[in-house]
Design an enzyme around this catalytic site. Structure first.
Site, PDB file in Angstrom:
ATOM      1  N   LEU A  38       0.879  -1.163   0.000  1.00 17.28           N
ATOM      2  CA  LEU A  38       0.000   0.000   0.000  1.00 17.28           C
ATOM      3  C   LEU A  38       0.916   1.212   0.000  1.00 17.28           C
ATOM      4  O   LEU A  38       1.861   1.280   0.796  1.00 17.28           O
ATOM      5  CB  LEU A  38      -0.900   0.028   1.240  1.00 17.28           C
ATOM      6  CG  LEU A  38      -2.160  -0.843   1.225  1.00 17.28           C
ATOM      7  CD1 LEU A  38      -2.939  -0.640   2.521  1.00 17.28           C
ATOM      8  CD2 LEU A  38      -3.047  -0.528   0.038  1.00 17.28           C
ATOM      9  N   ASP A  39       0.641   2.168  -0.870  1.00 15.76           N
ATOM     10  CA  ASP A  39       1.496   3.348  -0.976  1.00 15.76           C
ATOM     11  C   ASP A  39       1.588   4.090   0.360  1.00 15.76           C
ATOM     12  O   ASP A  39       0.696   3.992   1.208  1.00 15.76           O
ATOM     13  CB  ASP A  39       0.952   4.316  -2.032  1.00 15.76           C
ATOM     14  CG  ASP A  39       0.865   3.668  -3.408  1.00 15.76           C
ATOM     15  OD1 ASP A  39       1.688   2.782  -3.682  1.00 15.76           O
ATOM     16  OD2 ASP A  39      -0.029   4.060  -4.174  1.00 15.76           O
ATOM     17  N   TYR A  40       2.632   4.874   0.482  1.00  9.72           N
ATOM     18  CA  TYR A  40       2.857   5.723   1.661  1.00  9.72           C
ATOM     19  C   TYR A  40       1.624   6.563   1.972  1.00  9.72           C
ATOM     20  O   TYR A  40       1.240   6.736   3.125  1.00  9.72           O
ATOM     21  CB  TYR A  40       4.065   6.618   1.370  1.00  9.72           C
ATOM     22  CG  TYR A  40       4.473   7.543   2.484  1.00  9.72           C
ATOM     23  CD1 TYR A  40       5.274   7.085   3.537  1.00  9.72           C
ATOM     24  CD2 TYR A  40       4.103   8.882   2.475  1.00  9.72           C
ATOM     25  CE1 TYR A  40       5.674   7.941   4.551  1.00  9.72           C
ATOM     26  CE2 TYR A  40       4.498   9.746   3.481  1.00  9.72           C
ATOM     27  CZ  TYR A  40       5.281   9.269   4.512  1.00  9.72           C
ATOM     28  OH  TYR A  40       5.670  10.128   5.517  1.00  9.72           O
TER      29      TYR A  40
END
Length: 236
Positions: free
Chosen positions: A103-105
Site C-alpha cells: 500500500l502506498d505511503y
C-alpha cells in the site's frame, strides 16, 4: 528437493517474488556458496541456506495478521531512509512477519502480514485474480464514458490494465466518492488509472481483499485473522 525461492518463502523471509529478487541480487547462499540462479533446488534436511549471512529455516507456526494501515507508513519491514514502517505498528515479535503486497505511503487501509510465503504468493500474483476493493475520493465526477474506459482497461505507461470495476457512491461539490475493484497490484495502479480518466485521487483506502474486509478495525490497529478468514484465504 524444493526450489530455493519456495523454501525461502516457507521460512518467512518474504513473498516468493521478493525472494527471487534477493536471489538475483546475490543476498542468498547455499552451503556457503552465493547463488543467483532461479533454478536452484535445496534439500531442507541437508542444505544450509543463508540470507545476508543469517541461516533460515521454515517456522513451525504460521501467523496471519490484518492491519489497518494509516497514511504515512512504508509497506516494508524496514526503510533505508528511516521512515516509519508497518512493522512499527504491529507489536508482535514471536515470528518474523512481512507485509503481503504493498500500500502506498499515502494510501490507508487493509494490509495482511504473515510468514506464509505460499499465501503471499497467491494473494499477489495476478493469475489468481484476487480482487482488492478500494474507497477513493476523486477530483470532479467522472461521466459514464470515463467509467466505461476504466472498466474496459486503460493504457498506463507500457501496459494495459485488466478490466476493473468502478461505481460512484456519493457526489460532493467538487469531488465524488467511488468504489473500485481491481485484481492487479502494479505500482500506484489505482491512482494512475484515475489520473488517466482525468479524475485524480484525493484520498485512497483499501477496504477488502477478496472477502476479507476491514470491518470496524480502526486505523493503526491490528488483529489476528480468524480461523474462518485463514481457511478462506488458503482456499483461494
Amino acid at each position: 528437493m524444493e526450489r530455493l525461492q519456495k523454501y525461502m518463502a516457507r521460512s518467512g523471509v518474504a513473498s516468493r517474488r521478493k525472494c527471487e529478487e534477493l536471489i538475483k541480487s546475490g543476498h542468498v547462499s547455499v552451503n556457503g556458496r552465493v547463488v543467483t540462479d532461479m533454478g536452484v533446488k535445496v534439500d531442507p534436511d541437508v542444505d544450509v541456506v543463508q540470507v545476508d549471512g543469517r541461516v533460515i529455516k521454515p517456522s513451525g507456526k504460521k501467523v496471519y495478521i490484518m492491519l489497518n494501515k494509516p497514511v504515512g507508513y512504508i509497506t516494508s519491514v524496514k526503510d533505508q531512509f528511516g521512515r516509519p514502517t508497518v512493522i512499527d505498528l504491529v507489536d508482535y515479535t514471536q515470528e518474523r512477519i512481512y507485509p503481503v503486497g504493498r500500500l502506498d505511503y499515502d494510501t490507508s487501509g487493509l494490509l495482511i502480514l504473515t510468514n506464509d510465503g505460499e499465501l503471499a504468493y497467491k494473494l499477489t500474483h495476478p493469475k489468481h485474480e484476487v480482487p482488492k476493493t478500494y474507497l477513493a475520493v476523486l477530483k470532479g465526477v467522472p461521466d459514464e464514458g470515463d467509467l466505461e474506459k476504466f472498466r474496459s482497461g486503460l493504457r498506463i505507461e507500457n501496459y494495459v490494465t485488466s478490466p476493473a470495476e468502478i461505481k460512484v457512491l456519493d457526489v460532493f461539490k467538487n469531488s465524488c466518492q467511488v468504489e473500485i475493484k481491481i485484481h492487479e497490484g502494479k505500482n500506484r495502479q489505482v491512482r494512475k488509472m484515475c489520473e488517466s480518466i482525468g479524475h485524480p485521487v484525493v484520498s485512497l483506502e483499501r477496504t477488502a481483499i477478496g472477502e476479507i474486509s476491514l470491518g470496524d478495525l480502526k486505523q493503526g490497529q491490528w488483529r489476528f485473522l480468524s480461523s474462518e478468514e485463514i481457511e478462506y484465504l488458503c482456499k483461494l
